[in-house]
Write an enzyme that holds these catalytic residues in place. Structure first.
Site, PDB file in Angstrom:
ATOM      1  N   GLU A 180      -1.693   7.092  34.204  1.00 22.57           N
ATOM      2  CA  GLU A 180      -0.677   7.441  33.192  1.00 22.57           C
ATOM      3  C   GLU A 180       0.470   6.455  33.053  1.00 22.57           C
ATOM      4  OE1 GLU A 180       0.452  11.540  33.811  1.00 22.57           O
ATOM      5  OE2 GLU A 180      -1.392  12.257  32.896  1.00 22.57           O
TER       6      GLU A 180
HETATM    7  C1  BMA Z   1      -1.173  14.482  35.292  1.00 22.93           C
HETATM    8  C2  BMA Z   1      -1.613  13.912  36.598  1.00 22.93           C
HETATM    9  C3  BMA Z   1      -0.659  14.188  37.703  1.00 22.93           C
HETATM   10  C4  BMA Z   1      -0.032  15.535  37.582  1.00 22.93           C
HETATM   11  C5  BMA Z   1      -0.775  16.406  36.609  1.00 22.93           C
HETATM   12  C6  BMA Z   1      -0.132  17.727  36.399  1.00 22.93           C
HETATM   13  O1  BMA Z   1      -0.095  13.837  34.782  1.00 22.93           O
HETATM   14  O2  BMA Z   1      -1.934  12.583  36.450  1.00 22.93           O
HETATM   15  O3  BMA Z   1       0.309  13.177  37.763  1.00 22.93           O
HETATM   16  O4  BMA Z   1       0.039  16.120  38.812  1.00 22.93           O
HETATM   17  O5  BMA Z   1      -0.896  15.795  35.381  1.00 22.93           O
HETATM   18  O6  BMA Z   1       1.097  17.651  35.746  1.00 22.93           O
END
Ligand code: BMA
Length: 817
Positions: free
Chosen positions: A420
């Site tokens: 991300e």
């Molecule tokens: C995404 C993942 C994690 C996070 C999850 C829940 O962003 O990549 O970083 O724990 O969602 O929010």
């Protein structure tokens, strides 16, 4: 080669203090303090906050040892540390022999000529990574939201600093094995096996890189052991530091992902010798397969499909996070349970998320063994990392070490830059410093990492970030563009959209979407007292790391279910909510596999690193939540799904199998007591590797007035005369269905296939849940709907004593009222 382990008993003290206590390696400071009874269980109550001082302290590990005489005779003696977490100075007999700053890679220190014949002392000082990172923080640096700031400056698992499912407990210590190794003449530094596939044959190119300590030329012989145990020997050509040979395998047995075929494994062993004596042996386990990431442009954008042995594979699975906040205590048994559970849920891919660490060898061994493809993120997540020369050099070293370690693996499917961060750079992290962040980002993920991957492992695709629309679209397209690359979709959950919003998403590969639930009440009881058993109690909120998480569960619960009568039913109902959300998503993306439009659905997240309310489908203690059972059904290769809208229902069969299947589908619109209002049946052949719309039903006339709350659509599919899936669909939210009280009868017993529980109901029961009090049993099916008059024979996948089997209990949604 001579080895002497230094694992086992050490002592540890705070830096500057002589007051030491026993320590154990591999291990970490928190476990040592726990064993010494200096702290309570870090996972109990709010202990997390009481032990924050540990991460802000420098710790010194020491041990003495007497080297084996044979070791002292070696030409080269090396201290080999498989994992040091993280900022260390190592001293041998008072002399500094090295410093480290990366927990992810093995470190080797030449100690030739530095060992005494008698007692020696090894001392490793671990500087607080938290203090170090915090001192470097400045306003332009973005760190992961739920973490102690500063993690981006240290090559250490970012999630240890806290995450939206994990506690803020960064640990330190000697987390992987440590040993002395003595070598003479030469050693095998690395063994690589590359494959060339042609019709009816695979050629293996085996290359050993040697580290020589003298000018003598050694001999190298390579043995390949087939899955059936037969082996062939092949002498290698050795020239200075390289040994090479080519092995041809006729009629190769190909390795397939779970659900597509078997996982035959070949063993490759290289033996280095000199003067008739074995110097070193290196082993690799391989599977014969080709794997490509198909990115052909198409009518929507570009494909994103993993093609194994020429077959596009629909990837079903989940995202993997560290399985313990203190990973040094994970055993093969833990890993086996989680990987086997994935296979039992008909998964074929796990994505190792970029905020943890590169896994232990045993993890990849099991993925090879069970046919789980690995999408491997590099360990960068949700932050802005430095790009100065020493940091980039550290990243390049790490990339090289990791890729070399894992490149021979059958399971390895993708190298992915980070989690991300492209999304962060492009969307979330505006404001001051954003131009610099945009310019910095490609240095690591478009230059440093891919240039190493391309050199060290050109056989597996590199993908810059998850999600991404591809390097060429950086800052041009949204990383989450539906027509390119992979997607993370969080508008259901973080964005409060209804589950049906999943059905408007047509990403090419969904690599993250998720929904939280509470763990089993047995798991809650390990960290909470009786007085804490309320969702919004202080302790329960200490074990909910997503700020609005409990509120979101309640928000969605109000839309879907009646408010549960007590805490135990709250745990159960919250799990149903999560399971339904995941089912909505996965079934939709599977229905959209035609023309390779969508070729993967990995939900967030498989597992937990401590007992907590989270997106996991298996909790910290390995207990399956409802989602895991749902996944077992919604990931079936041949799957019946119903897409309802208003008073209509489309019945689909998704067939991931490589052959067409003849199925019979029966549907009946019925009252909850089983009275049939209308019904139909059809036999059809569902094509291979496609989704088929089997029936398009409209019940507008039958479902007027109160009938809509009193009626369900029951669909049942058989293939070859055997049950092959069923579904119960309601046309109003569960909370408004006029669910009657039900009599569910259980008959327990043992037959030729093992222990079973036969479950029968008089009227329609929803989310029927079986449990054996006091036992953690995995069933062949659970949390299932059972329409009026139907029977489901459920198997126990782990046996219990017959008298214990007889104590099985059952409840269903009606019992939460
Ligand atoms: C995404 C993942 C994690 C996070 C999850 C829940 O962003 O990549 O970083 O724990 O969602 O929010």
């Amino acid at each position: 080669m001579i080895m002497q382990t230094l694992d086992g008993a050490w002592r540890v003290s705070q830096a500057g203090s002589d007051d030491s206590f026993p320590a154990k390696t591999p291990g970490c400071i928190h476990l040592d303090l726990l064993n010494a009874k200096e702290i309570g269980d870090p996972f109990y109550g709010d202990n997390e906050y009481r032990i924050a001082w540990i991460a802000r302290t420098d710790w010194v590990y020491t041990r003495t040892f007497v080297p084996d005489a044979s070791l002292l005779g070696a030409e080269k003696i090396v201290l080999e540390c498989d994992g040091l977490d993280t900022l260390c100075t190592l001293e041998l007999n008072g002399e500094v022999i090295g410093c480290t700053d990366n927990m992810y890679i093995a470190h080797r220190f030449d100690v030739s000529g530095k060992l005494a014949a008698g007692e020696n002392e090894l001392r490793i000082t671990f500087k607080s990574a938290v203090n170090y990172g915090e001192a470097l923080m400045c306003k332009d640096v973005v760190c992961p939201g739920d973490s102690i700031p500063g993690s981006v400056f240290v090559r250490k698992a970012p999630s240890q600093y806290g995450w939206d499912w994990g506690p803020k407990i960064p640990t330190s210590g000697i987390w992987r094995p440590i040993r002395l190794a003595g070598y003479s003449v030469s050693r095998i530094d690395d063994l690589r096996v590359e494959q060339t596939h042609e019709a009816g044959r695979v050629t293996l190119n085996v290359t050993a890189e040697l580290e020589n300590y003298s000018s003598e030329v050694c001999s190298l012989s390579v043995r390949v052991i087939d899955p059936d145990g037969t082996s062939r020997e092949c002498p290698a050509n050795v020239s200075s530091s390289i040994g090479e040979c080519e092995v041809t395998i006729d009629s190769p047995k190909l390795w397939w992902p779970n659900g597509y075929g078997d996982q035959p494994l070949y063993q490759v062993e290289a033996t280095l010798s000199y003067d008739g004596k074995t110097l070193d042996v290196a082993k690799r386990q391989i599977g014969l397969r080709t794997i490509e990431l198909d990115q052909t442009p198409d009518q929507w954008g570009k494909r994103f499909a993993f093609v194994v042995n020429g077959v596009p594979v629909f990837c079903k699975g989940a995202d993997w996070i560290p399985a313990d906040q203190f990973p040094s205590r994970l055993t093969e048994e833990h890993y086996r349970h989680l990987i086997k559970s994935s296979v039992m849920a008909n998964m074929n891919m796990l994505r190792i998320w970029g905020g943890g660490f590169y896994e232990d060898e045993v993890f990849y061994d099991l993925c090879d063994e069970y046919g789980i493809l690995v999408w491997q993120d590099f360990m960068f997540a949700c932050g802005h990392y430095p790009v100065d020369a020493p940091f980039l050099a550290n990243v390049a070293r790490e990339t090289e070490a990791v890729v070399r370690r894992l490149r021979n693996r059958a399971c390895m499917a993708l190298w992915c830059g980070n989690n991300e961060m492209e999304w962060g750079v492009g969307s979330w992290w505006g404001g001051e410093g954003s131009d610099k962040r945009k310019a910095d980002y490609p240095k690591i993920f478009h230059e440093t990492i891919p240039s190493v991957v391309e050199r060290v492992d050109p056989h597996i695709a590199y993908w810059p970030s998850s999600p991404s629309s591809g390097i060429e679209n950086y800052c041009k397209l949204e990383p989450n563009d539906q027509n390119f690359g992979d997607g993370h979709y969080w508008d259901v959950w973080h964005g409060r959209k209804p589950f049906t919003a999943y059905r408007e998403q047509f990403h090419r590969f969904m690599s993250e979407f998720g929904f939280e639930s509470m763990p089993a009440i047995e798991t809650v009881r390990t960290f909470a007292g009786e007085e804490d058993l309320n969702m919004t109690s202080y302790v329960m909120e200490c074990h909910q790391k997503n700020g609005g998480g409990n509120g979101l569960i309640l928000y969605y619960m109000a839309q879907t279910f009646r408010f549960p009568k007590d805490f135990e039913m709250m745990c159960y109902t919250s799990q149903l909510l999560q399971a339904e959300a995941m089912r909505y998503g996965v079934e939709h993306w599977r229905r959209n596999r035609n023309d390779l439009r969508c070729m993967g659905a990995l939900y967030w997240q498989l597992n937990d690193c401590w007992p907590v309310s989270s997106w996991a489908s298996i909790d910290y203690f390995g207990r399956w939540k409802a989602t895991q059972y749902f996944a077992r059904r919604f990931n079936e290769s041949l799957h019946l799904s119903v897409c309802e809208e208003g008073k209509t229902a489309k019945v689909h069969v998704t067939n991931d199998l490589l052959a067409p299947v003849e199925v019979e589908i029966k549907w009946s619109l019925e009252k909850l007591d089983g009275t049939v209002l209308s019904s139909g049946a059809q036999t059809l052949t569902v094509a291979a590797e496609l989704d088929t719309l089997a029936a398009d039903l409209d019940f507008t006339s039958e479902l007027s007035g109160d009938a809509v709350r009193e009626t369900v659509l029951v669909c049942e599919m058989t293939a070859g005369g055997k049950p092959a899936g069923s579904s119960v669909t309601t046309f109003v939210p569960s909370k408004h269905v006029a669910l009657p009280e039900v009599n569910i009868a259980l008959e327990t017993g043992t037959d030729a296939e093992g222990q079973f529980i036969r479950v029968t109901t008089d009227k329609t029961a929803r989310y029927v849940c079986l449990a054996i009090p006091g036992r953690d049993v995995i069933f062949s099916d659970n949390y299932f709907d059972l329409a009026a008059g139907r029977t489901n024979t459920v198997r126990l996948l782990s046996e219990v004593e017959p008298e214990v089997l007889a104590t099985a209990k059952v409840y269903s949604l009606r019992d939460s009222y």
